[in-house]
Design a protein around this motif. Structure first.
Motif, PDB file in Angstrom:
ATOM      1  N   SER A  19      72.711  25.106 -61.009  1.00 21.95           N
ATOM      2  CA  SER A  19      72.249  26.181 -61.896  1.00 21.95           C
ATOM      3  C   SER A  19      72.478  27.550 -61.261  1.00 21.95           C
ATOM      4  CB  SER A  19      70.772  26.005 -62.228  1.00 21.95           C
ATOM      5  OG  SER A  19      70.548  24.803 -62.910  1.00 21.95           O
ATOM      6  N   ILE A  20      72.117  27.690 -60.018  1.00 24.80           N
ATOM      7  CA  ILE A  20      72.310  28.967 -59.323  1.00 24.80           C
ATOM      8  C   ILE A  20      73.803  29.245 -59.154  1.00 24.80           C
ATOM      9  CG2 ILE A  20      71.973  30.161 -57.112  1.00 24.80           C
ATOM     10  CD1 ILE A  20      69.188  28.713 -57.040  1.00 24.80           C
ATOM     11  N   VAL A 150      72.242  10.003 -78.468  1.00 23.13           N
ATOM     12  CA  VAL A 150      71.477  11.143 -77.978  1.00 23.13           C
ATOM     13  C   VAL A 150      71.882  12.392 -78.768  1.00 23.13           C
ATOM     14  CG1 VAL A 150      71.872  12.717 -76.051  1.00 23.13           C
ATOM     15  CG2 VAL A 150      70.780  10.597 -75.662  1.00 23.13           C
ATOM     16  N   SER A 151      70.929  13.215 -79.110  1.00 27.70           N
ATOM     17  CA  SER A 151      71.200  14.435 -79.863  1.00 27.70           C
ATOM     18  C   SER A 151      71.914  15.459 -78.993  1.00 27.70           C
ATOM     19  CB  SER A 151      69.887  15.033 -80.369  1.00 27.70           C
ATOM     20  OG  SER A 151      70.116  16.297 -80.938  1.00 27.70           O
ATOM     21  N   CYS A 152      72.816  16.198 -79.607  1.00 27.02           N
ATOM     22  CA  CYS A 152      73.513  17.271 -78.901  1.00 27.02           C
ATOM     23  C   CYS A 152      72.565  18.419 -78.564  1.00 27.02           C
ATOM     24  CB  CYS A 152      74.673  17.788 -79.747  1.00 27.02           C
ATOM     25  SG  CYS A 152      75.952  16.552 -80.008  1.00 27.02           S
ATOM     26  N   GLU A 153      71.393  18.436 -79.176  1.00 26.54           N
ATOM     27  CA  GLU A 153      70.399  19.472 -78.901  1.00 26.54           C
ATOM     28  C   GLU A 153      69.519  19.148 -77.689  1.00 26.54           C
ATOM     29  OE1 GLU A 153      68.152  20.292 -82.434  1.00 26.54           O
ATOM     30  OE2 GLU A 153      69.950  20.091 -83.661  1.00 26.54           O
ATOM     31  N   THR A 154      69.641  17.944 -77.153  1.00 25.42           N
ATOM     32  CA  THR A 154      68.818  17.532 -76.015  1.00 25.42           C
ATOM     33  C   THR A 154      69.135  18.398 -74.800  1.00 25.42           C
ATOM     34  OG1 THR A 154      68.793  15.269 -76.817  1.00 25.42           O
ATOM     35  CG2 THR A 154      68.229  15.600 -74.501  1.00 25.42           C
ATOM     36  N   GLU A 155      68.099  18.960 -74.211  1.00 28.06           N
ATOM     37  CA  GLU A 155      68.258  19.775 -73.007  1.00 28.06           C
ATOM     38  C   GLU A 155      67.659  19.024 -71.825  1.00 28.06           C
ATOM     39  OE1 GLU A 155      66.445  23.560 -73.651  1.00 28.06           O
ATOM     40  OE2 GLU A 155      68.038  24.219 -74.983  1.00 28.06           O
ATOM     41  N   TYR A 156      68.510  18.407 -71.035  1.00 20.70           N
ATOM     42  CA  TYR A 156      68.017  17.725 -69.847  1.00 20.70           C
ATOM     43  C   TYR A 156      67.619  18.721 -68.778  1.00 20.70           C
ATOM     44  CZ  TYR A 156      69.741  13.271 -71.681  1.00 20.70           C
ATOM     45  OH  TYR A 156      69.951  12.164 -72.433  1.00 20.70           O
ATOM     46  N   THR A 157      68.338  19.836 -68.723  1.00 17.56           N
ATOM     47  CA  THR A 157      68.025  20.876 -67.755  1.00 17.56           C
ATOM     48  C   THR A 157      67.884  22.190 -68.491  1.00 17.56           C
ATOM     49  OG1 THR A 157      70.327  21.463 -67.334  1.00 17.56           O
ATOM     50  CG2 THR A 157      69.373  19.758 -65.942  1.00 17.56           C
ATOM     51  N   TYR A 158      67.012  23.040 -67.989  1.00 19.03           N
ATOM     52  CA  TYR A 158      66.845  24.393 -68.520  1.00 19.03           C
ATOM     53  C   TYR A 158      66.262  25.216 -67.389  1.00 19.03           C
ATOM     54  CZ  TYR A 158      65.647  28.200 -71.647  1.00 19.03           C
ATOM     55  OH  TYR A 158      65.551  29.428 -72.260  1.00 19.03           O
ATOM     56  N   TYR A 159      67.144  25.803 -66.595  1.00 23.50           N
ATOM     57  CA  TYR A 159      66.725  26.543 -65.413  1.00 23.50           C
ATOM     58  C   TYR A 159      66.879  28.039 -65.606  1.00 23.50           C
ATOM     59  CZ  TYR A 159      66.087  22.409 -62.645  1.00 23.50           C
ATOM     60  OH  TYR A 159      65.609  21.225 -62.162  1.00 23.50           O
ATOM     61  N   ILE A 162      67.969  30.180 -68.883  1.00 22.04           N
ATOM     62  CA  ILE A 162      69.278  30.304 -69.516  1.00 22.04           C
ATOM     63  C   ILE A 162      70.194  29.095 -69.261  1.00 22.04           C
ATOM     64  CG2 ILE A 162      70.284  31.584 -67.588  1.00 22.04           C
ATOM     65  CD1 ILE A 162      71.881  33.189 -69.669  1.00 22.04           C
ATOM     66  N   VAL A 163      70.123  28.482 -68.103  1.00 24.61           N
ATOM     67  CA  VAL A 163      71.125  27.508 -67.682  1.00 24.61           C
ATOM     68  C   VAL A 163      70.820  26.109 -68.210  1.00 24.61           C
ATOM     69  CG1 VAL A 163      72.322  26.471 -65.715  1.00 24.61           C
ATOM     70  CG2 VAL A 163      71.587  28.850 -65.606  1.00 24.61           C
ATOM     71  N   THR A 164      71.738  25.598 -69.017  1.00 24.42           N
ATOM     72  CA  THR A 164      71.711  24.209 -69.471  1.00 24.42           C
ATOM     73  C   THR A 164      73.029  23.570 -69.039  1.00 24.42           C
ATOM     74  OG1 THR A 164      72.736  24.680 -71.617  1.00 24.42           O
ATOM     75  CG2 THR A 164      70.317  24.816 -71.501  1.00 24.42           C
ATOM     76  N   ILE A 165      73.145  22.277 -69.235  1.00 24.55           N
ATOM     77  CA  ILE A 165      74.375  21.591 -68.841  1.00 24.55           C
ATOM     78  C   ILE A 165      75.596  22.147 -69.580  1.00 24.55           C
ATOM     79  CG2 ILE A 165      75.567  19.357 -68.767  1.00 24.55           C
ATOM     80  CD1 ILE A 165      72.754  18.100 -68.260  1.00 24.55           C
ATOM     81  N   PRO A 166      75.538  22.378 -70.905  1.00 22.28           N
ATOM     82  CA  PRO A 166      76.705  22.963 -71.571  1.00 22.28           C
ATOM     83  C   PRO A 166      77.077  24.351 -71.041  1.00 22.28           C
ATOM     84  CG  PRO A 166      75.265  21.993 -73.205  1.00 22.28           C
ATOM     85  CD  PRO A 166      74.537  21.949 -71.891  1.00 22.28           C
ATOM     86  N   LEU A 167      76.095  25.148 -70.620  1.00 26.61           N
ATOM     87  CA  LEU A 167      76.420  26.454 -70.046  1.00 26.61           C
ATOM     88  C   LEU A 167      77.139  26.273 -68.707  1.00 26.61           C
ATOM     89  CD1 LEU A 167      76.278  29.522 -70.378  1.00 26.61           C
ATOM     90  CD2 LEU A 167      74.178  29.456 -69.031  1.00 26.61           C
ATOM     91  N   MET A 168      76.725  25.287 -67.932  1.00 24.38           N
ATOM     92  CA  MET A 168      77.423  24.998 -66.673  1.00 24.38           C
ATOM     93  C   MET A 168      78.892  24.663 -66.956  1.00 24.38           C
ATOM     94  SD  MET A 168      74.734  22.620 -64.625  1.00 24.38           S
ATOM     95  CE  MET A 168      73.039  23.074 -64.398  1.00 24.38           C
ATOM     96  N   ALA A 169      79.121  23.802 -67.952  1.00 23.74           N
ATOM     97  CA  ALA A 169      80.492  23.415 -68.309  1.00 23.74           C
ATOM     98  C   ALA A 169      81.271  24.613 -68.841  1.00 23.74           C
ATOM     99  CB  ALA A 169      80.464  22.290 -69.340  1.00 23.74           C
ATOM    100  N   PHE A 170      80.653  25.406 -69.706  1.00 14.62           N
ATOM    101  CA  PHE A 170      81.325  26.578 -70.265  1.00 14.62           C
ATOM    102  C   PHE A 170      81.753  27.534 -69.161  1.00 14.62           C
ATOM    103  CE2 PHE A 170      81.168  30.941 -71.925  1.00 14.62           C
ATOM    104  CZ  PHE A 170      82.154  30.850 -72.907  1.00 14.62           C
ATOM    105  N   THR A 171      80.880  27.757 -68.195  1.00 13.14           N
ATOM    106  CA  THR A 171      81.184  28.658 -67.085  1.00 13.14           C
ATOM    107  C   THR A 171      82.365  28.140 -66.267  1.00 13.14           C
ATOM    108  OG1 THR A 171      78.871  29.344 -67.006  1.00 13.14           O
ATOM    109  CG2 THR A 171      80.212  29.805 -65.054  1.00 13.14           C
ATOM    110  N   ALA A 172      82.386  26.844 -66.012  1.00 12.65           N
ATOM    111  CA  ALA A 172      83.503  26.259 -65.262  1.00 12.65           C
ATOM    112  C   ALA A 172      84.811  26.391 -66.046  1.00 12.65           C
ATOM    113  CB  ALA A 172      83.218  24.796 -64.943  1.00 12.65           C
ATOM    114  N   PHE A 173      84.780  26.056 -67.332  1.00 12.20           N
ATOM    115  CA  PHE A 173      85.982  26.185 -68.155  1.00 12.20           C
ATOM    116  C   PHE A 173      86.469  27.638 -68.193  1.00 12.20           C
ATOM    117  CE2 PHE A 173      84.727  22.169 -70.476  1.00 12.20           C
ATOM    118  CZ  PHE A 173      85.887  21.458 -70.196  1.00 12.20           C
TER     119      PHE A 173
END
Length: 184
Positions: A19-20, A150-159, A162-173
């Protein structure tokens, strides 16, 4: 899973590290875009040239590192933590995982793979951005994604708010796309 205290600390540490790292990468991307814009207006040109020279020498390694980190984080969260990926997560994986192989081979064989990497990162980043919007904006939510899995709205992480798993992926892409666009 039954976690003992040491395992819980490790789990939190790895996800917090990712997340950081995501926030630091986003900060670097925004700073780079601002530096580019300033250099186009005639300001800070020597700093932009310096950054461009550096990235020009290490763009394959940087792209490989981003793709490897994103792939490893994705596998860690699903295989170790037991987070079940939704449909959009699977599509993001389809576009991220080959990048590790592409950039690894490109780095070792001194070849160019930009023409393959740019479409993968553009499509994967679009999916990740859409996934983040689904999670964060109620008007884009859809019950249709969760009918069979599993729903696409499921947030396993929220740090850090702002930071969720899709945001991590978006940032990498986005990081891979911008580095390849400027340097590849």
């Amino acid at each position: 899973f039954l976690f003992n205290r040491a395992e819980i600390i490790l789990v939190n540490t790895v996800v917090e590290f990712l997340s950081i790292g995501t926030l630091l990468a986003e900060t670097a991307l925004i700073a780079s875009i601002l530096l580019y814009a300033a250099s186009r207006k005639g300001y800070l040109e020597k700093y932009w040239a310096k950054l461009n020279r550096y990235l020009g020498n290490y763009w394959k390694q940087l792209s490989f590192g981003l793709a490897l980190t994103a792939t490893s984080g994705s596998l860690y969260m699903s295989q170790i933590l037991g987070y079940t990926p939704c449909h959009l997560c699977w599509f993001q994986r389809i576009f991220m995982y080959p990048l590790v192989v592409l950039f690894g081979i490109s780095w070792l064989l001194e070849t160019d793979v930009v023409e393959y990497a740019v479409p993968l990162t553009t499509i994967g980043g679009g999916i990740a951005g859409y996934h983040y919007i689904i999670q964060r904006m109620e008007q884009f939510s859809s019950a249709g994604c969760s009918i069979t899995s599993v729903s696409c709205e499921t947030e396993y992480t929220y740090y850090l708010g702002i930071v969720t798993i899709p945001l991590m992926a978006f940032t990498a892409f986005l990081g891979i796309l911008l580095v390849n666009w400027r340097c590849g």
